[in-house]
Each structure stands twice: as C-alpha cells, then as structure tokens.
Design an enzyme around this catalytic site. Structure first.
Site, PDB file in Angstrom:
ATOM      1  N   ASN A  30       7.965 -13.763  -3.074  1.00 25.59           N
ATOM      2  CA  ASN A  30       9.043 -13.783  -2.087  1.00 25.59           C
ATOM      3  C   ASN A  30       8.415 -14.024  -0.722  1.00 25.59           C
ATOM      4  O   ASN A  30       7.493 -13.295  -0.328  1.00 25.59           O
ATOM      5  CB  ASN A  30       9.795 -12.441  -2.098  1.00 25.59           C
ATOM      6  CG  ASN A  30      10.455 -12.155  -3.443  1.00 25.59           C
ATOM      7  OD1 ASN A  30      10.934 -13.057  -4.105  1.00 25.59           O
ATOM      8  ND2 ASN A  30      10.465 -10.897  -3.846  1.00 25.59           N
ATOM      9  N   ASP A  44       4.025  -1.686  -8.867  1.00 20.08           N
ATOM     10  CA  ASP A  44       5.145  -1.606  -7.925  1.00 20.08           C
ATOM     11  C   ASP A  44       5.792  -0.226  -8.043  1.00 20.08           C
ATOM     12  O   ASP A  44       5.972   0.295  -9.142  1.00 20.08           O
ATOM     13  CB  ASP A  44       6.167  -2.709  -8.213  1.00 20.08           C
ATOM     14  CG  ASP A  44       7.129  -2.912  -7.062  1.00 20.08           C
ATOM     15  OD1 ASP A  44       7.067  -3.979  -6.421  1.00 20.08           O
ATOM     16  OD2 ASP A  44       7.953  -2.002  -6.794  1.00 20.08           O
ATOM     17  N   CYS A  61       1.131  -1.366   8.392  1.00 18.17           N
ATOM     18  CA  CYS A  61       1.426  -2.167   7.199  1.00 18.17           C
ATOM     19  C   CYS A  61       1.180  -1.327   5.943  1.00 18.17           C
ATOM     20  O   CYS A  61       0.074  -0.827   5.721  1.00 18.17           O
ATOM     21  CB  CYS A  61       0.558  -3.424   7.178  1.00 18.17           C
ATOM     22  SG  CYS A  61       0.702  -4.357   5.645  1.00 18.17           S
ATOM     23  N   HIS A  74       3.196  -8.273   4.038  1.00 18.47           N
ATOM     24  CA  HIS A  74       1.786  -8.456   3.644  1.00 18.47           C
ATOM     25  C   HIS A  74       1.862  -9.226   2.327  1.00 18.47           C
ATOM     26  O   HIS A  74       2.478  -8.740   1.364  1.00 18.47           O
ATOM     27  CB  HIS A  74       1.119  -7.079   3.481  1.00 18.47           C
ATOM     28  CG  HIS A  74      -0.324  -7.094   3.071  1.00 18.47           C
ATOM     29  ND1 HIS A  74      -1.305  -6.348   3.714  1.00 18.47           N
ATOM     30  CD2 HIS A  74      -0.966  -7.729   2.060  1.00 18.47           C
ATOM     31  CE1 HIS A  74      -2.476  -6.532   3.125  1.00 18.47           C
ATOM     32  NE2 HIS A  74      -2.298  -7.375   2.113  1.00 18.47           N
ATOM     33  N   HIS A 121       2.030 -10.761  -1.108  1.00 21.14           N
ATOM     34  CA  HIS A 121       1.876 -10.146  -2.431  1.00 21.14           C
ATOM     35  C   HIS A 121       2.506 -11.028  -3.483  1.00 21.14           C
ATOM     36  O   HIS A 121       3.534 -11.655  -3.254  1.00 21.14           O
ATOM     37  CB  HIS A 121       2.486  -8.743  -2.469  1.00 21.14           C
ATOM     38  CG  HIS A 121       3.904  -8.668  -1.988  1.00 21.14           C
ATOM     39  ND1 HIS A 121       4.226  -8.690  -0.638  1.00 21.14           N
ATOM     40  CD2 HIS A 121       5.075  -8.592  -2.651  1.00 21.14           C
ATOM     41  CE1 HIS A 121       5.536  -8.621  -0.513  1.00 21.14           C
ATOM     42  NE2 HIS A 121       6.084  -8.571  -1.715  1.00 21.14           N
TER      43      HIS A 121
HETATM   44  P1  5GP Z   1       9.148  -8.028  -1.589  1.00 20.52           P
HETATM   45  O1  5GP Z   1      10.644  -7.924  -1.563  1.00 20.52           O
HETATM   46  O2  5GP Z   1       8.551  -7.909  -0.215  1.00 20.52           O
HETATM   47  O3  5GP Z   1       8.673  -9.239  -2.323  1.00 20.52           O
HETATM   48  O4  5GP Z   1       8.655  -6.819  -2.478  1.00 20.52           O
HETATM   49  C1  5GP Z   1       8.030  -5.695  -1.971  1.00 20.52           C
HETATM   50  C2  5GP Z   1       7.760  -4.799  -3.153  1.00 20.52           C
HETATM   51  O5  5GP Z   1       6.914  -3.757  -2.734  1.00 20.52           O
HETATM   52  C3  5GP Z   1       9.023  -4.142  -3.745  1.00 20.52           C
HETATM   53  O6  5GP Z   1       9.120  -4.494  -5.123  1.00 20.52           O
HETATM   54  C4  5GP Z   1       8.779  -2.651  -3.544  1.00 20.52           C
HETATM   55  O7  5GP Z   1       9.248  -1.868  -4.629  1.00 20.52           O
HETATM   56  C5  5GP Z   1       7.279  -2.576  -3.392  1.00 20.52           C
HETATM   57  N1  5GP Z   1       6.819  -1.485  -2.547  1.00 20.52           N
HETATM   58  C6  5GP Z   1       7.268  -1.157  -1.310  1.00 20.52           C
HETATM   59  N2  5GP Z   1       6.584  -0.106  -0.818  1.00 20.52           N
HETATM   60  C7  5GP Z   1       5.666   0.223  -1.768  1.00 20.52           C
HETATM   61  C8  5GP Z   1       4.664   1.236  -1.824  1.00 20.52           C
HETATM   62  O8  5GP Z   1       4.465   2.044  -0.914  1.00 20.52           O
HETATM   63  N3  5GP Z   1       3.893   1.274  -2.952  1.00 20.52           N
HETATM   64  C9  5GP Z   1       4.092   0.401  -3.982  1.00 20.52           C
HETATM   65  N4  5GP Z   1       3.291   0.528  -5.055  1.00 20.52           N
HETATM   66  N5  5GP Z   1       5.036  -0.563  -3.952  1.00 20.52           N
HETATM   67  C10 5GP Z   1       5.814  -0.642  -2.855  1.00 20.52           C
HETATM   68 ZN    ZN Z   2      -1.176  -5.583   5.640  1.00 16.93          ZN
END
Ligand code: 5GP
Ligand code: ZN
Length: 111
Positions: free
Chosen positions: A83, A29, A3, A94, A96
């Site tokens: 989301n 992000d 994860c 995970h 967020h």
């Molecule tokens: P979701 O679509 O799951 O709500 O958003 C996941 C978010 O996590 C995305 O905005 C993406 O840019 C961010 N993200 C994905 N991998 C990483 C990472 O390794 N580090 C950081 N800081 N953000 C990440």
């Molecule tokens: Zn996790």
C-alpha cells in the site's frame, strides 16, 4: 522517534520477528488479515515504495518476502501487497511489504 516501524526496528516496541537480514526486518502484523500476515520493512527509514531508490535494498526486500513465504510454508501461494501513499491506503509511513497467506484470498484485499 515517532515512526512506529523505526521503533520496532530499534527494539523500543515489541514485535514477533520472523526474519532479520542485514538491512531488512520481518515481523507479524498486529492485526492479521489472514492466518499468515507478515510485514517486511527496511531497517533504515524509507517513507514508501515511491521513495525507494536503492536497488540493492529493493532486491533484499523482495528476497525477504519470498524467504518469509518459504519459512511460513505458504506452498499454496500468497499475496504481496505494498500500500503506497494516500491513494494506496498506506497508514504507516515507513515502507512495508505485506506477505499475506494461509488461506484462499479474495480478488481484492484492502490490507
Ligand atoms: P498499511 O495500511 O500502512 O499498508 O498497513 C500498516 C499495517 O501495520 C497494518 O496492517 C497494521 O495492522 C500494522 N501495524 C500498525 N501498527 C503496528 C504495530 O505497532 N506493530 C505491528 N506488528 N503491526 C502494526
Ligand atoms: Zn520509520
């Protein structure tokens, strides 16, 4: 550990920290959708908001989102996005919260 956010919490992957509390971490992000785009996550793995049963943790997550907005001086306002699962467009499994602001946001924000 596969994860990505658990790896950030463990310090195995780099991140730009904005806030740390007892049970919650907030970091920028990697692909910001606005001038301020911070992710607020529980340190312990929870798959999504759907699985969040712990009321105290729920409170700490919401408090952390508000505290991030204050520290980032989002006095004009901001948006909080969770989301959730497939239909909600969740990409990282995970829990967020996205704290997004720093510009006037449109009526919908995909991420
Ligand atoms: P979701 O679509 O799951 O709500 O958003 C996941 C978010 O996590 C995305 O905005 C993406 O840019 C961010 N993200 C994905 N991998 C990483 C990472 O390794 N580090 C950081 N800081 N953000 C990440
Ligand atoms: Zn996790």
């Amino acid at each position: 550990m596969s994860c990505v956010f658990c790896r950030i919490v463990a310090g195995e992957l780099p991140s730009t920290l904005v806030l740390e509390s007892e049970r919650v971490l907030a970091f920028r992000d990697i692909r910001p959708a606005a001038p301020v785009h911070v992710l607020v996550v529980p340190k312990a793995h929870v798959d999504s908001l759907f699985e969040l049963e712990d009321r105290e943790l729920a409170g700490e997550l919401l408090w952390a989102a508000a505290e991030v907005a204050r520290r980032e001086q989002l006095t004009g306002g901001f948006r909080l996005i969770a989301n959730t699962r497939h239909d909600g467009g969740q990409e990282v499994g995970h829990l967020h919260l996205h704290v997004v602001g720093g510009r006037r946001l449109g009526p919908m924000l995909a991420r």
